[in-house]
Motif scaffolding. Structure first.
Motif, PDB file in Angstrom:
ATOM      1  N   SER A 115     -11.214   6.437  18.471  1.00 30.93           N
ATOM      2  CA  SER A 115     -12.286   5.518  18.116  1.00 30.93           C
ATOM      3  C   SER A 115     -13.633   5.999  18.646  1.00 30.93           C
ATOM      4  O   SER A 115     -13.781   6.291  19.834  1.00 30.93           O
ATOM      5  N   ASP A 119      -0.228   7.617  12.199  1.00 26.47           N
ATOM      6  CA  ASP A 119       1.007   6.882  12.494  1.00 26.47           C
ATOM      7  C   ASP A 119       2.220   7.791  12.346  1.00 26.47           C
ATOM      8  O   ASP A 119       2.264   8.674  11.472  1.00 26.47           O
ATOM      9  N   ASP A 134     -11.420  -1.751   8.055  1.00 27.85           N
ATOM     10  CA  ASP A 134     -12.301  -0.897   8.859  1.00 27.85           C
ATOM     11  C   ASP A 134     -13.761  -1.349   8.812  1.00 27.85           C
ATOM     12  O   ASP A 134     -14.242  -1.862   7.800  1.00 27.85           O
ATOM     13  N   ALA A 137       1.725   6.020  17.457  1.00 27.61           N
ATOM     14  CA  ALA A 137       0.471   6.405  16.793  1.00 27.61           C
ATOM     15  C   ALA A 137      -0.478   7.079  17.766  1.00 27.61           C
ATOM     16  O   ALA A 137      -0.451   6.843  18.980  1.00 27.61           O
ATOM     17  N   LYS A 170      -4.556   7.180  18.150  1.00 25.43           N
ATOM     18  CA  LYS A 170      -5.711   6.426  17.687  1.00 25.43           C
ATOM     19  C   LYS A 170      -6.974   6.989  18.344  1.00 25.43           C
ATOM     20  O   LYS A 170      -7.008   7.197  19.552  1.00 25.43           O
ATOM     21  N   GLN A 206      -7.145   0.915   8.164  1.00 24.82           N
ATOM     22  CA  GLN A 206      -6.351   1.832   8.981  1.00 24.82           C
ATOM     23  C   GLN A 206      -5.623   1.125  10.117  1.00 24.82           C
ATOM     24  O   GLN A 206      -4.482   1.466  10.438  1.00 24.82           O
ATOM     25  N   ARG A 207      -6.263   0.173  10.769  1.00 29.00           N
ATOM     26  CA  ARG A 207      -5.643  -0.509  11.901  1.00 29.00           C
ATOM     27  C   ARG A 207      -4.523  -1.444  11.472  1.00 29.00           C
ATOM     28  O   ARG A 207      -3.630  -1.760  12.249  1.00 29.00           O
ATOM     29  N   GLN A 218     -13.360   7.112   8.653  1.00 32.44           N
ATOM     30  CA  GLN A 218     -12.750   7.991   9.656  1.00 32.44           C
ATOM     31  C   GLN A 218     -13.789   8.653  10.558  1.00 32.44           C
ATOM     32  O   GLN A 218     -13.426   9.194  11.597  1.00 32.44           O
ATOM     33  N   TYR A 253     -13.298   5.803  13.136  1.00 34.25           N
ATOM     34  CA  TYR A 253     -11.953   5.486  13.617  1.00 34.25           C
ATOM     35  C   TYR A 253     -10.942   6.251  12.768  1.00 34.25           C
ATOM     36  O   TYR A 253     -11.048   6.299  11.539  1.00 34.25           O
ATOM     37  N   TRP A 254      -9.980   6.860  13.467  1.00 33.68           N
ATOM     38  CA  TRP A 254      -8.908   7.554  12.761  1.00 33.68           C
ATOM     39  C   TRP A 254      -7.597   7.255  13.467  1.00 33.68           C
ATOM     40  O   TRP A 254      -7.510   7.341  14.700  1.00 33.68           O
ATOM     41  N   GLN A 255      -6.598   6.912  12.698  1.00 35.60           N
ATOM     42  CA  GLN A 255      -5.287   6.586  13.242  1.00 35.60           C
ATOM     43  C   GLN A 255      -4.214   7.383  12.511  1.00 35.60           C
ATOM     44  O   GLN A 255      -4.162   7.399  11.282  1.00 35.60           O
TER      45      GLN A 255
END
Length: 375
Positions: free
Chosen positions: A372, A272, A56, A368, A370, A40-41, A265, A268-270
């Protein structure tokens, strides 16, 4: 399996064959994103400090080194895999001082490792396995750390060629110190690439012991950072209960991309945004220049996450009468399932309590949201 503590397979008189397998064939791998399929990053260059980057659930950790790395999701992989976690040395450091180390780790929550029965009389053995490929041969160290009870077990594996090879590390049972049954960090697995004498001067553990800094990377002999020609690839990372107590790893458990993404997720969820004009969310006007929006997460996160907004000026605030590019992201409040984000614009011309919406600016660009809640 002749090494099993009891019969692994039985054959009845009527021909019925029964396999005595006590761990489930599915959901046996404790490692999330072990095949590095979720990224994702995105790939990251210029990595010279400790942070989550690249695929991830993996964090690079650096100390006392001038080395710099690129960390990325690679398509270099063994048969049966599509991706690997790739560390590429881009600025070398040929001198390893006592405090130097370069390593990456993955962390597991206590609630996900309860079936190891650690800290009880029925504690179970485990097996860590992975595929690795590097042009920098030598002996590498892995640290298996119980952060709840400050206990450790470490082991080494030797890379003798530049091919893909599978490595297996049997892990003994530990009847001391139970993992906490919670959503905090309990088990940390460190893969060392560079290690100075502060963490290599001790001896390897053959059993679990209290944490000793000098043993963290005992047996490690490689300075992976000594050349910009060095590359390290790893995939198929699996940690499982050794239910038959053979020290033998089962085949890697391939989960679907959708399943692996949802697991990632949680931490961490992003989201964009690219292009122009796309509607993001409706919201409430909280002042002449400000708009609040709500963002729902695709799944419940491990804890209330930290929110980051990049390139806030690429967003646009509209109340149907006034339309203007945002000039800032002012604040946020987060919960496990959603977040409230506040944006501002330069001109004070909106009515408190009215409705509005946030969209992508007509000038375009990349931006984005983001979130975390990493361990």
């Amino acid at each position: 399996q002749t090494a099993a503590s009891s019969d692994a397979v039985t054959l009845a008189a009527d021909g019925t064959c029964t396999a005595k397998i006590t761990n489930n064939l599915s959901n046996r791998n404790k490692i999330i994103n072990g095949s590095a399929i979720v990224n994702q990053r995105g790939n990251e260059t210029g990595v010279n400090s400790s942070r989550y980057c690249g695929p991830d659930r993996y964090k690079m950790i650096l100390a006392s080194t001038g080395a710099v790395f690129t960390v990325n999701q690679s398509t270099e992989s063994p048969d049966g895999f599509a991706n690997s976690y790739h560390v590429d040395c881009t600025t070398a450091d040929t001198s390893v001082d006592a405090a130097s180390y370069v390593r990456f780790l993955t962390v597991l929550e206590g609630k996900d490792v309860q079936d190891f029965s650690k800290g009880t009389s029925s504690a179970k053995k485990a097996v860590l396995s992975f595929y690795a490929k590097t042009n920098k041969t030598g002996t590498y160290s892995v640290l298996y750390f119980d952060s709840d009870n400050n206990r450790q077990f470490n082991a080494t594996y030797t890379v003798s060629d530049s091919n893909w090879n599978r490595y297996t590390i049997p892990i003994p049972a530990d009847t001391t110190g139970a993992f906490n049954n919670d959503t905090n960090a309990s088990l940390e697995i460190y893969f060392h690439l560079v290690a100075g004498s502060n963490i290599t001067s001790g001896s390897l553990d053959t059993t679990w012991n209290s944490y000793t800094a000098a043993k963290e990377a005992a047996g490690h002999s490689v300075n992976f950072a000594d050349s910009t020609g060095n590359d390290f690839y790893i995939t198929g990372i699996q940690l499982e209960v050794d239910s038959l107590e053979t020290g033998v790893a089962t085949d890697f458990e391939h989960r679907s991309y959708e399943s692996e993404l949802a697991k990632c997720q949680r931490y961490y969820w992003q989201q964009d945004f690219t292009g122009t004009h796309a509607l993001i969310a409706y919201g409430t006007i909280t002042g002449g220049t400000s708009l609040n929006i709500g963002v729902a997460f695709p799944c419940e996160m491990r804890a209330n996450p930290t929110a980051t907004v990049t390139a806030a000026s690429h967003f646009r605030i509209n109340d149907w009468s006034h339309d203007e590019d945002a000039n800032g992201y002012s604040s946020s409040a987060t919960w496990k399932n959603w977040a409230r984000l506040s944006f501002t614009k330069p001109t004070s011309n909106m009515t408190l309590g009215g409705n509005g919406y946030l969209n992508v600016s007509s000038s375009g660009g990349s931006s984005a949201f983001k979130f975390s809640s990493e361990l």
